[in-house]
Design a protein around this motif. Structure first.
Motif, PDB file in Angstrom:
ATOM      1  N   ARG B  14       0.848  -1.201   0.000  1.00 18.48           N
ATOM      2  CA  ARG B  14       0.000   0.000   0.000  1.00 18.48           C
ATOM      3  C   ARG B  14       0.880   1.246   0.000  1.00 18.48           C
ATOM      4  N   ASP B  17      -3.592   5.164   1.316  1.00 23.03           N
ATOM      5  CA  ASP B  17      -4.874   4.480   1.142  1.00 23.03           C
ATOM      6  C   ASP B  17      -4.898   3.628  -0.120  1.00 23.03           C
ATOM      7  N   THR B  19      -4.022   0.733  -2.433  1.00 20.99           N
ATOM      8  CA  THR B  19      -3.476  -0.622  -2.423  1.00 20.99           C
ATOM      9  C   THR B  19      -2.936  -0.914  -3.822  1.00 20.99           C
TER      10      THR B  19
END
Ligand SMILES: Nc1ncnc2c1ncn2[C@@H]1O[C@H](COP(=O)(O)OP(=O)(O)OP(=O)(O)O)[C@@H](O)[C@H]1O
Ligand SMILES: [Mg+2]
Lengths: 230, 256
Positions: B14, B17, B19
């Motif tokens: 990640r 936020d 991924t």
């Protein structure tokens, strides 16, 4: 008479010629103070830069506070502090040494920023390439980062060299016989300030021009991509 | 695949936020030449950067030669790798960068010999001998004393390849090695990579937008999409008969 040289007040030209050796003695003191102050600033600034980059806040923080404090206070305050306060604690330094130390300390706050900026300007890619080749962080710093930071650092340091030179007259307040102080004494004794002060201006111009030219020469000679390693 | 040299097992990566790798499973066999293709932002570079230890992981396990890369065996299971472990593991991997990332203040020769001398402990003469062989291999035998800025982009990238090879890695990672080059210089670099692929049992992992080239040299092509392998297969399978719509769309877009 000063430093064993008599002055000749018969004409402005004769006066100027007669006090030139006196002023040159003062100029030599100015040059010495500049060079020593500059060296202190370069070395101490590097120390600050390394401390401020330390991964531990207990080291980095005091260094940051100290350099901020130095930067935000006048040179004269630091000079008085060293000259009048230290002797109260039994540390008595000659006026010349106190003065150059104060100069060096003042400018170390600026040079530390030059080091930091120069080091940070070396691209992240260079660190990644070094890591991919498994070079140690220490080797990467000394052989990859520093050689590339030098050409960025030199011109900025050159500017500070000239600034230090122009700040040396501050040392006259603690009795250092640098060039301006010598000229003032000559003026006091002959009641003619115009000639010695004009000469100080001229000699300063020569010194700063020479210093700037030297820095430019060094700057032009250093390859932009870094100090070459064969 | 039995005994893969590289294995991603449910690897998560990640950035904040975002991924980038979403439980990625991925394997590369010993000596295999694998191309990674896919749209921008799909995580192709991230896979290589994780292998080169330039980027850590947030979940899963990566193994290289059977040993965890980002973990170490501890008394009670795996624990995060120490810098010493990473240092040891890195000796198996080499990387060729999109922007070459040569050291601009070092001659071509020094670029290639610096790490072999300092990291592998070769003598200067040994390292120089090895560098000269490699420069011969990449067609730059007469450029050893030049500095990178005196070379063309294609020449610089060939030095980049020689520099990576000088560390004798088992796995060589290429991240879009020709994307920063003028079109007329792409060929000379691809030739060198193609020859390496043919003549060496080196494992190669290549992120590229050069589809024709990927097709020529790869044993397998992986199509990455949104942090996962959407489709993989031999170049024949993937380029002539893609199963997934996403793959087809992507290939159509890049091949036109
Ligand atoms: N250091 C970083 N910080 C934040 N986001 C990052 C970072 N590195 C990569 N990303 C993001 O992660 C995603 C995947 O990046 P990656 O570089 O792996 O993509 P890619 O498939 O190589 O794309 P491209 O074809 O453009 O090179 C992108 O959305 C990118 O913006
Ligand atoms: Mg990429």
């Amino acid at each position: 008479m000063l430093f064993g040289f008599e002055w000749d007040l018969s004409s402005p030209a004769a006066y100027a010629a007669s006090i030139l050796p006196i002023l040159l003695i003062g100029m030599w003191v100015t040059i010495q103070a500049t060079v020593i102050g500059f060296i202190v600033a370069l070395v101490l600034g590097l120390v600050w830069a390394v401390l401020k980059a330390a991964p531990f806040r207990i080291i980095a923080w005091p260094a940051t506070v100290m350099t901020e404090f130095i930067r935000d206070t006048p040179l004269l305050v630091q000079l008085f502090f060293l000259y009048y306060v230290l002797p109260e604690y039994g540390i008595v330094l000659p006026a010349f040494m106190t003065g150059t130390l104060a100069l060096g300390i003042q400018y170390s706050a600026y040079t530390s920023e030059v080091y930091r900026a120069g080091i940070e300007a070396v691209a992240k890619y260079q660190h990644e390439a070094a890591r991919a080749l498994n070079l140690t962080p220490a080797r990467t710093f000394t052989h990859i980062v520093v050689p590339q930071a030098v050409p960025r650092i030199v011109p900025a340091m050159g500017n500070y060299l000239v600034s230090i030179m122009k700040d040396v007259p501050v040392l006259s307040v603690v009795t250092v016989l640098e060039m301006l102080n010598v000229a003032k004494i000559v003026g006091d004794r002959t009641f003619n300030y115009l000639v010695p002060l004009s000469m100080v201006g001229g000699l300063y111009l020569v010194m700063t021009l020479v210093a700037s030219a030297g820095v430019r020469l060094l700057d032009g000679w250093l390859p932009k991509q870094g100090v070459p390693l064969k | 695949m039995n005994d893969p040299i590289i294995k991603f097992d449910k690897v998560i990566k990640r950035f904040g936020d975002l991924t980038v790798l979403d439980e990625l499973d991925f394997e590369v066999g010993r000596g295999e030449k694998v191309s990674i293709i896919g749209p921008s932002g799909s995580g192709k570079s991230t896979v290589l950067r994780i292998l080169m230890t330039l980027e850590g992981i947030d979940g899963g396990v990566v193994t290289v030669n059977g040993e965890p890369l980002w973990h170490e065996e501890g008394p009670d299971g795996l624990r995060p790798a120490s810098e010493a472990h990473l240092h040891k593991m890195r000796t198996q991997l080499g990387m060729v960068f999109q922007q070459f990332n040569l050291f601009p203040h070092m001659t071509v020769l020094r670029n290639i010999t610096e790490a072999p001398v300092k990291v592998l402990g070769l003598s200067k003469a040994e390292a120089k001998g090895r560098a000269e062989e490699l420069l011969e291999l990449v067609g730059l035998a007469d450029q050893a004393q030049k500095y990178p800025h005196q070379l063309s982009g294609g020449q610089q990238q060939r030095v980049g390849i020689a520099r990576a090879l000088a560390m004798r890695p088992n796995v060589l990672l290429f991240d879009e090695p020709t994307s920063a080059l003028d079109p007329e210089l792409v060929g000379e670099v691809l030739n060198v990579i193609g020859r390496l692929a043919e003549e060496h049992d080196l494992t190669m992992l290549l992120v590229t937008h050069e589809m024709r080239f990927a097709r020529e040299i790869s044993d397998r092509v992986c199509f990455f999409d949104q942090g996962r392998i959407r489709e993989e297969g031999t170049p024949e399978e993937l380029f002539t008969d893609p199963k997934e719509d996403r793959t087809r769309e992507f290939l159509k877009a890049v091949l036109d």
